[in-house]
Design a protein around this motif. Structure first.
Motif: not given
Lengths: 128, 128, 128, 128, 128, 128
Positions: A1-7, A62-63, A65-67, A70
């Motif tokens: 899944x795409x994550x903003x904190x993974x460039x 944000x990190x 929130x994503x975690x 999920x």
């Protein structure tokens, strides 16, 4: 899944591990707090994840929130339950402004409109 | 019970009702959102109050915090469950700083210390 | 008028002047910025005070809020206009949470409920 | 116009509509609050958009900021008026720190520098 | 010295100890983090207290602010050094608004005024 | 070095200079405050940069954070010293939640767990 904190990983871009700017001793103490806060207790895992979703939104992490979204989904939280947690976060961020205007009205002795009387319903009790 | 948002009543000091600085139409819509957010749903009342405690702490709404802690206690929440909600709020406010330093390390390509590897445990997953 | 930032004067309690913890040079530069921001310009005084009320609520500056509400009233702002500024502050603090969940839905490719389509009305345009 | 909250559309990437994580009933109540806050009233549209710009900056709602700057420009706001709203947001965020140090000086009875005397000018009145 | 977080002791009012709402295990881990963060290291005690003053102002922790200002003074920090830490907190809270408007100008391709060119001086480098 | 606030330059994309949305007069006053805050004083440059790192994290100014970490490294700050500043920012953001629960316990006269007694150690003194 795409994550903003993974460039994007193009060109073998270096990705430091999480907590890499903190000395190992401090990182480990933070880690211990995390483990203790989420270990099995009287609150079940799903409830902790729903609390974490509202907290992440208001702490603007944000990190996190994503975690936690999920993990909430993995623990069986429904979209309705996640909506409930989000609605509470929205309502309380709105109430944080209202709380200030209620105190302002007291300080400056303003009586602009007829407010909600305490005892008149759940909304008045939001901050009673 | 003492409440910071209720100033001393000496001298018949005027106390405006809550939401008194907002026009009745807007006040009523806010009220409706509040009622809808806390009406019976798949999440029980106690869970909603625990979510509200963490949210109030991070939105810094003192009036909300007082109200929701009282209602959490009334709905049967134990001191352990309230501690759990507070611990999540503390941990996520700490993580909100860490999240920024993790992204900083990526942007500036810094590799200061050995961080927590993803997959190495629940702490690394806090923001994964 | 009572003000929280003016403690009771009993016993000749010492009250430092505003900005007393900042060196005079820095204090004066801040003062100059203030004067420039509020000097007559294309926006009239009342409009600047209404903007200041919303800004004070969201920056959580209690002293600013008291000062700017008083000056808004002095400049002829009505209780309806002050309610308008407060309503915008409430709505945007709520939207600040919604904005995060909109971005979250994109990052995690979630499609939980039928949202508001862009172009469907002013609400969708709040953040478009 | 480019917008950060609209990810690149390559590969038919799914873009959820705004407010899609909130149940329709709650979404609609939020929508109603929004419509009521921005409907024609004693404040004109341009003024509401300028208030919204300052509010978006201090609530840190990037999506709101983009939307309200566009609408301010559409409603005829000049770059000078937008600069005025931004300057107020900057000044009040700075004052939010100063307000805390003013209260600190009272609590700890510190008298470090000669502050601005109340009545000495508009800067002292920022928080009086 | 008077402290806001210590209510008047009239009538033997009960004062709970700090951290009393958190379970002992979590309280102790927080305590350990605190001790580790402030133990002797390459940064001296005074420097850590000055960093803590700026951090307390921006995290809006009134209790922390009181404690760290007292300890800064005890460790020999001068009023000038404390003013320096406060000035940085003010400047960065102002810059936090400016940073958003700089990114906004990029997103919406606005070119309202002639900004500060990078390389033109320390102000431009504040965020470079 | 990659920076989030510098979008890809493909197609000669226009990049406005910093502070471009603020009228020159206001921009210059801000600039003067910045210069004065960072000019040589009793605190050395490295100390000011470390204070700025903690402040940037808690003010959530990403552009400031990047700039001040770079300058801290240029001024000879070690990764250990930067970790110290980050640890203080984390600890105080956590303490900002604890401070609220300490005051809550006083307001509602709750005595849930045995807290840290004042005088018992540095952790209790964090907010004393």
């Amino acid at each position: 899944m795409p994550q903003k904190n993974k460039p994007p990983r193009g060109k073998n871009k270096f990705i430091p591990a999480s907590l890499s700017m903190l000395e190992p001793k401090l990182r480990d103490i933070y880690y211990e707090f995390y483990k203790e806060a989420y270990r099995p207790s009287s609150l079940d895992f799903k409830t902790k994840e729903l609390i974490s979703i509202a907290a992440s939104l208001l702490a603007r992490c944000e990190g996190c929130l994503d975690g936690h979204v999920k993990k909430a989904l993995q623990s069986g939280a429904t979209k309705h339950e996640i909506s409930d947690a989000i609605a509470i976060a929205i309502g309380i961020n709105a109430a944080a402004v209202i709380d200030q205007t209620d105190r302002l009205a007291v300080r400056l002795e303003l009586n602009h409109f007829e407010g909600l009387q305490h005892g008149g319903g759940p909304a008045a009790e939001h901050k009673s």
